[in-house]
Motif scaffolding. Sequence first.
Motif, PDB file in Angstrom:
ATOM      1  N   ILE A 216       0.817  -1.206   0.000  1.00 13.71           N
ATOM      2  CA  ILE A 216       0.000   0.000   0.000  1.00 13.71           C
ATOM      3  C   ILE A 216       0.855   1.262   0.000  1.00 13.71           C
ATOM      4  CG2 ILE A 216      -1.633   1.314   1.416  1.00 13.71           C
ATOM      5  CD1 ILE A 216      -2.762  -1.609   2.102  1.00 13.71           C
ATOM      6  N   GLN A 217       1.912   1.281   0.781  1.00 13.68           N
ATOM      7  CA  GLN A 217       2.790   2.446   0.812  1.00 13.68           C
ATOM      8  C   GLN A 217       3.971   2.306  -0.147  1.00 13.68           C
ATOM      9  OE1 GLN A 217       4.939   5.139   4.296  1.00 13.68           O
ATOM     10  NE2 GLN A 217       3.127   3.971   4.745  1.00 13.68           N
ATOM     11  N   THR A 218       4.355   1.080  -0.478  1.00 16.86           N
ATOM     12  CA  THR A 218       5.557   0.845  -1.285  1.00 16.86           C
ATOM     13  C   THR A 218       5.252   0.635  -2.766  1.00 16.86           C
ATOM     14  OG1 THR A 218       5.388  -1.482  -0.645  1.00 16.86           O
ATOM     15  CG2 THR A 218       6.942  -0.115   0.585  1.00 16.86           C
ATOM     16  N   GLY A 219       3.983   0.508  -3.143  1.00 18.59           N
ATOM     17  CA  GLY A 219       3.630   0.220  -4.519  1.00 18.59           C
ATOM     18  C   GLY A 219       3.591   1.439  -5.414  1.00 18.59           C
ATOM     19  N   ALA A 220       3.220   1.212  -6.678  1.00 22.36           N
ATOM     20  CA  ALA A 220       3.058   2.270  -7.686  1.00 22.36           C
ATOM     21  C   ALA A 220       4.350   3.031  -7.958  1.00 22.36           C
ATOM     22  CB  ALA A 220       1.932   3.224  -7.298  1.00 22.36           C
ATOM     23  N   GLY A 221       5.483   2.337  -7.856  1.00 22.04           N
ATOM     24  CA  GLY A 221       6.761   2.918  -8.249  1.00 22.04           C
ATOM     25  C   GLY A 221       7.544   3.623  -7.171  1.00 22.04           C
ATOM     26  N   ARG A 222       7.006   3.699  -5.974  1.00 25.60           N
ATOM     27  CA  ARG A 222       7.627   4.542  -4.950  1.00 25.60           C
ATOM     28  C   ARG A 222       9.031   4.095  -4.558  1.00 25.60           C
ATOM     29  NH1 ARG A 222       7.114   8.804  -2.407  1.00 25.60           N
ATOM     30  NH2 ARG A 222       5.173   9.166  -3.553  1.00 25.60           N
ATOM     31  N   THR A 223       9.320   2.817  -4.563  1.00 21.92           N
ATOM     32  CA  THR A 223      10.627   2.346  -4.096  1.00 21.92           C
ATOM     33  C   THR A 223      11.673   2.253  -5.202  1.00 21.92           C
ATOM     34  OG1 THR A 223      10.113   0.008  -4.436  1.00 21.92           O
ATOM     35  CG2 THR A 223       9.501   0.986  -2.294  1.00 21.92           C
ATOM     36  N   GLY A 224      11.294   2.617  -6.431  1.00 16.95           N
ATOM     37  CA  GLY A 224      12.211   2.449  -7.553  1.00 16.95           C
ATOM     38  C   GLY A 224      11.955   1.176  -8.332  1.00 16.95           C
ATOM     39  N   ASP A 225      10.986   0.389  -7.893  1.00 19.76           N
ATOM     40  CA  ASP A 225      10.388  -0.707  -8.645  1.00 19.76           C
ATOM     41  C   ASP A 225       8.885  -0.455  -8.635  1.00 19.76           C
ATOM     42  OD1 ASP A 225      12.607  -2.723  -9.218  1.00 19.76           O
ATOM     43  OD2 ASP A 225      12.827  -2.471  -7.045  1.00 19.76           O
ATOM     44  N   TRP A 226       8.159  -1.121  -9.536  1.00 12.54           N
ATOM     45  CA  TRP A 226       6.710  -0.951  -9.484  1.00 12.54           C
ATOM     46  C   TRP A 226       6.170  -1.335  -8.107  1.00 12.54           C
ATOM     47  CZ3 TRP A 226       3.604   1.929 -12.020  1.00 12.54           C
ATOM     48  CH2 TRP A 226       3.776   2.189 -13.380  1.00 12.54           C
ATOM     49  N   PHE A 227       6.732  -2.426  -7.550  1.00 10.20           N
ATOM     50  CA  PHE A 227       6.315  -2.866  -6.215  1.00 10.20           C
ATOM     51  C   PHE A 227       7.550  -3.247  -5.416  1.00 10.20           C
ATOM     52  CE2 PHE A 227       2.742  -3.618  -9.047  1.00 10.20           C
ATOM     53  CZ  PHE A 227       1.739  -2.929  -8.383  1.00 10.20           C
ATOM     54  N   GLY A 228       7.466  -3.069  -4.104  1.00  9.47           N
ATOM     55  CA  GLY A 228       8.622  -3.309  -3.253  1.00  9.47           C
ATOM     56  C   GLY A 228       9.133  -4.728  -3.279  1.00  9.47           C
ATOM     57  N   PHE A 229       8.234  -5.707  -3.454  1.00  6.72           N
ATOM     58  CA  PHE A 229       8.670  -7.106  -3.427  1.00  6.72           C
ATOM     59  C   PHE A 229       9.532  -7.458  -4.628  1.00  6.72           C
ATOM     60  CE2 PHE A 229       4.992  -7.671  -6.233  1.00  6.72           C
ATOM     61  CZ  PHE A 229       5.435  -8.643  -7.125  1.00  6.72           C
ATOM     62  N   GLN A 230       9.440  -6.684  -5.713  1.00  2.00           N
ATOM     63  CA  GLN A 230      10.101  -7.068  -6.956  1.00  2.00           C
ATOM     64  C   GLN A 230      11.618  -7.016  -6.867  1.00  2.00           C
ATOM     65  OE1 GLN A 230       7.850  -4.382  -9.507  1.00  2.00           O
ATOM     66  NE2 GLN A 230       6.576  -6.060 -10.250  1.00  2.00           N
ATOM     67  N   GLU A 231      12.160  -6.241  -5.956  1.00  5.08           N
ATOM     68  CA  GLU A 231      13.610  -6.208  -5.787  1.00  5.08           C
ATOM     69  C   GLU A 231      14.147  -7.579  -5.390  1.00  5.08           C
ATOM     70  OE1 GLU A 231      16.701  -3.222  -3.594  1.00  5.08           O
ATOM     71  OE2 GLU A 231      15.422  -4.410  -2.274  1.00  5.08           O
ATOM     72  N   SER A 232      13.342  -8.356  -4.662  1.00  3.70           N
ATOM     73  CA  SER A 232      13.788  -9.661  -4.172  1.00  3.70           C
ATOM     74  C   SER A 232      13.704 -10.749  -5.233  1.00  3.70           C
ATOM     75  CB  SER A 232      12.950 -10.076  -2.960  1.00  3.70           C
ATOM     76  OG  SER A 232      11.621 -10.363  -3.358  1.00  3.70           O
ATOM     77  N   GLY A 233      12.940 -10.542  -6.296  1.00  6.18           N
ATOM     78  CA  GLY A 233      12.799 -11.539  -7.344  1.00  6.18           C
ATOM     79  C   GLY A 233      11.804 -12.647  -7.047  1.00  6.18           C
ATOM     80  N   ILE A 234      11.094 -12.559  -5.922  1.00  5.87           N
ATOM     81  CA  ILE A 234      10.133 -13.606  -5.575  1.00  5.87           C
ATOM     82  C   ILE A 234       8.805 -13.374  -6.282  1.00  5.87           C
ATOM     83  CG2 ILE A 234      11.187 -13.956  -3.300  1.00  5.87           C
ATOM     84  CD1 ILE A 234       8.169 -12.533  -2.565  1.00  5.87           C
ATOM     85  N   VAL A 235       7.943 -14.394  -6.251  1.00  8.78           N
ATOM     86  CA  VAL A 235       6.569 -14.270  -6.724  1.00  8.78           C
ATOM     87  C   VAL A 235       5.652 -14.543  -5.533  1.00  8.78           C
ATOM     88  CG1 VAL A 235       4.794 -15.174  -8.263  1.00  8.78           C
ATOM     89  CG2 VAL A 235       7.167 -15.013  -9.053  1.00  8.78           C
ATOM     90  N   PRO A 236       4.900 -13.551  -5.067  1.00  5.61           N
ATOM     91  CA  PRO A 236       4.004 -13.766  -3.925  1.00  5.61           C
ATOM     92  C   PRO A 236       2.730 -14.470  -4.359  1.00  5.61           C
ATOM     93  CG  PRO A 236       3.783 -11.527  -4.714  1.00  5.61           C
ATOM     94  CD  PRO A 236       4.856 -12.170  -5.567  1.00  5.61           C
TER      95      PRO A 236
END
Length: 395
Positions: A216-236
């Motif tokens: 909710i706070q980390t999505g929509a590009g805010r962290t430098g990825d579209w979503f915060g989880f994407q930096e880790s390479g996992i699939v939730p």
Amino acid sequence: MTWKDDYAHRMMNTFGVPKVEFVRGEGCTVFDSEGKRYLDFLAGIAVNSLGHNHPAIVGALSRQANLLHVSNFFATEPQLALAARLLRISGAGDEGRVFFANSGTEANEAAVKLARLTGRPRILSLMDSFHGRSMGALSITGKASLREPFEPLLPNVEHIDSTIEALEAAIGPDVSALIVEPIKGEAGVHSLPAGYLETARELTTQHGVLLIIDEIQTGAGRTGDWFGFQESGIVPDAITMAKGMGGGVPIGALVTFGKASSLMHPGQHGTTFGGNPLVCAVSEAVLGQIESDDLVANAAQRGAELRTALARIDSSLIVELRGRGLLIGIGLAEPVAQEIVAVALKHGLIINAPNASTVRLAPPLIIGDAEIAEFIDTFSTVLNEVTNTASTEAS
């Protein structure tokens, strides 16, 4: 009667009386009812991704004004277009599914119900997490001070430390879901430990547990990825989102991946206003503008520039810089965050204190050189003033 008197007389006392009444905005600035200008480095708490009065949002609002609401008995083109975009940028793809809500809290309520549909009783969440204030979302929020006045809440929710050891000890065949934020914004912008999401994905897969990421706070590009989880390479198995995806209109979403997409069936959840054509048209315009202007990359670049500039400020108050992209937590040597926020407001700068020893920055994703230079100049002045005031009081 002043507007403050009016507010105190008419509004429920859930927020206290605000310091300022805003009347209009433009880009990264807002103006109060007395004509004073403010640099907005909070963006409505990570909401106004495109700043204020952006043509893409104004245009979408105007174009969609002829059809605002039809209920979820019917489909609309804006809803379907936005769902397709979310499935693409999240990586959920053709097997993914979207449920639209009106806020992050509502998105997390849907996530809690998704977890219950597995038939397992327990939900794991993290200490100091924040997932919303409704009864279900509050149940998974890891702040005891927020939960206690409203207990009893949902049973079988366990809040654990943000360590792999704690997760290994708590997970088991009776756990339905692990719900985590990639960065705990309301706890002071604290990232999960390195490797946490990767190991959490392995453990949840091993035990047949849903891994639900609160974006909710980390999505929509805010962290430098579209979503915060994407930096880790996992699939939730699912993510929740809101805030920045709407640019100021009330919208949230639960996006499911793979097998989790088949858990919900007709009649098990719903919403009157969720996914209405107005908010979907605006959200589609916001995310489209973020993509076309490459603002995800801008968040990464400008976030790095801000951290470099903050590190160069000669102030004993700054002891740590946390977060990623344009979600930044400034750790303080003293519990003076509220004083810093108040002095900053006096100097025309909007920032936030999630706790007594942290200042949070979450500016619009559109910031550039001029906004960073103005922020650093003003913030340096604010820190000096707070330091000098404390020294004077101590003597």
